[in-house]
Scaffold this active site. Structure first.
Site, PDB file in Angstrom:
ATOM      1  N   CYS A 128      42.023  32.916  42.485  1.00 47.32           N
ATOM      2  CA  CYS A 128      41.810  33.241  41.060  1.00 47.32           C
ATOM      3  C   CYS A 128      40.691  32.419  40.424  1.00 47.32           C
ATOM      4  O   CYS A 128      40.236  32.739  39.326  1.00 47.32           O
ATOM      5  CB  CYS A 128      43.103  33.076  40.281  1.00 47.32           C
ATOM      6  SG  CYS A 128      44.448  34.079  40.918  1.00 47.32           S
ATOM      7  N   HIS A 261      41.413  32.189  32.975  1.00 45.69           N
ATOM      8  CA  HIS A 261      41.977  33.138  33.943  1.00 45.69           C
ATOM      9  C   HIS A 261      43.208  33.782  33.328  1.00 45.69           C
ATOM     10  O   HIS A 261      44.033  33.109  32.704  1.00 45.69           O
ATOM     11  CB  HIS A 261      42.332  32.384  35.230  1.00 45.69           C
ATOM     12  CG  HIS A 261      43.164  33.203  36.166  1.00 45.69           C
ATOM     13  ND1 HIS A 261      42.821  34.490  36.532  1.00 45.69           N
ATOM     14  CD2 HIS A 261      44.346  32.924  36.799  1.00 45.69           C
ATOM     15  CE1 HIS A 261      43.744  34.965  37.348  1.00 45.69           C
ATOM     16  NE2 HIS A 261      44.676  34.044  37.520  1.00 45.69           N
ATOM     17  N   ASN A 291      47.320  40.242  36.039  1.00 43.01           N
ATOM     18  CA  ASN A 291      46.501  39.222  36.711  1.00 43.01           C
ATOM     19  C   ASN A 291      45.643  39.909  37.784  1.00 43.01           C
ATOM     20  O   ASN A 291      46.170  40.347  38.804  1.00 43.01           O
ATOM     21  CB  ASN A 291      47.434  38.180  37.329  1.00 43.01           C
ATOM     22  CG  ASN A 291      46.690  37.055  38.027  1.00 43.01           C
ATOM     23  OD1 ASN A 291      45.483  37.140  38.239  1.00 43.01           O
ATOM     24  ND2 ASN A 291      47.418  36.018  38.407  1.00 43.01           N
TER      25      ASN A 291
END
Ligand code: ACO
Length: 334
Positions: A128, A261, A291
């Site tokens: 990520c 993020h 996500n």
């Protein structure tokens, strides 16, 4: 990496070189899966998912739609926005944890789809944090005169590495791609980049499976210790934001837009609270995208650029955290 904005002179150039983002693009697969639809497949509910994570829906790639396909659509939009052709690119970096295949790299596949030949192209795997890592690598390449225009992409098809019967993970992720064109400039642009990793945390988040003599050894699905990930993410996102602010003698009040993020709304809110940045100055897409790992930051950036929230001269902080563990920040004067 760059602790300050000390100019680097590219070989043969009399002027200092910086890098700035000249175009952004994003792409989400057509199919949108709501929490209510997920609740028909696993024992969960819209209320549980929305209150614990802020997620309402996610996009899921069609059968056969690969990371390079999503990357291609996002890259085309970024190129168009920057007003350059694929042939003008001197570097292509794709941040992904879900590549099309073991090799060649998704970046090489994307390069071919775009019609660019000869420029270096490679994948970067920092989960990520991948987009932040890739932006730092491209910034270094531009500042040292290796190229004039770089394409930096985050592209993911996490739907392929989720156990859709595991309610503790399948509700959290989505597919998508975001891209930026980073171009050489006389003034920043990117003010500084700060990257970190600590492999001792590899057990709390990962896909442990590997190909071994034609078989998959270990689980090919995302495994996660959610509570530990939550605490670690908030801690390092606050730390690495402060690191960027300190390096540039700026305060949290100087940040016009925080783009963290997009893992979970509660992680984003806790980070913003720790930094003293009001949520009005935080870009949030996790409610609609879930996500999307390496794609989450460039997708959020693209949205805020296109809807006019991010304006010339503003300070924009990008920051990521992900498996590895890896984390990092990029501070930009837009
Ligand atoms: N629907 C309904 N119930 C669920 C679900 C679900 N989708 N998932 C778990 N539960 C249940 C659990 O089984 C547990 O039940 P029990 O009490 O009967 O055992 C209960 O809900 C509570 O489980 P917890 O894990 O304690 O729930 P928590 O409040 O910690 O929330 C969550 C879990 C949302 C995963 C949280 O820990 C979190 O946000 N962690 C961060 C993880 C994350 O965002 N990861 C993304 C990847 S990491 C990255 O990008 C950096």
């Amino acid at each position: 990496m760059n602790g300050d904005v000390a100019p680097v002179r590219a070989s043969g150039s009399a002027r200092p070189v910086y890098s700035r983002i000249t175009g952004t693009g994003g792409y989400l697969p057509e199919r949108c899966v709501t929490n209510d639809e997920l609740a028909t497949r696993v024992d969960t509910s819209d209320t549980w998912i929305a209150t614990r994570t802020g997620i309402r829906q996610r996009h899921v790639a069609a059968a056969g739609e690969l990371a390079s396909d999503l990357a291609y659509r996002a890259s085309q939009r970024a190129l168009e926005r920057a007003g350059i052709a694929a042939a003008d690119l001197g570097l292509i970096i794709v941040a992904t944890t879900t590549p099309d295949m073991v090799f060649p790299s998704t970046a090489c596949i994307l390069q071919h789809k775009l019609g660019n030949r000869g420029s270096p192209a490679y994948d970067l795997q920092a989960v990520c944090s991948g987009f932040v890592y890739a932006l730092a690598a491209a910034d270094s390449a531009l500042r040292t005169g290796q190229c004039r225009h770089a394409l930096v992409v985050g592209a993911e098809v996490y739907s392929r590495i989720l156990d859709w019967s595991d309610r503790s993970t399948c509700v959290l992720f989505g597919d998508g791609a975001g891209a930026v064109i980073l171009s050489a400039a006389d003034a920043p642009g990117i003010l500084s980049t700060h990257l970190h990793a600590d492999g001792s945390y590899s057990d709390i988040l990962g896909v442990p499976g590997r190909i071994d003599h034609g078989r998959i050894e270990g689980s090919p699905f995302v495994h996660m210790d959610g509570n530990t990930v939550f605490r670690f993410a908030v801690k390092v996102l606050a730390e690495v934001a402060h690191e960027a602010l300190d390096a540039n003698a700026l305060a949290p009040t100087d940040i016009d837009w925080l783009i963290p993020h997009q893992a979970n709304l509660r992680i984003i809110e806790a980070t913003a609270r720790k930094l003293g940045i009001p949520m009005e100055r935080v870009v949030v897409t996790v409610d609609r995208h879930a996500n999307t790992s390496a794609a989450s930051i460039p997708l959020a950036l693209d949205e805020a650029v296109r809807d006019g929230r991010i304006r010339t001269g503003q300070h924009v902080m990008l920051e990521g955290v992900g498996g590895g563990f890896t984390w990092g920040s990029v501070l930009i004067r837009w």
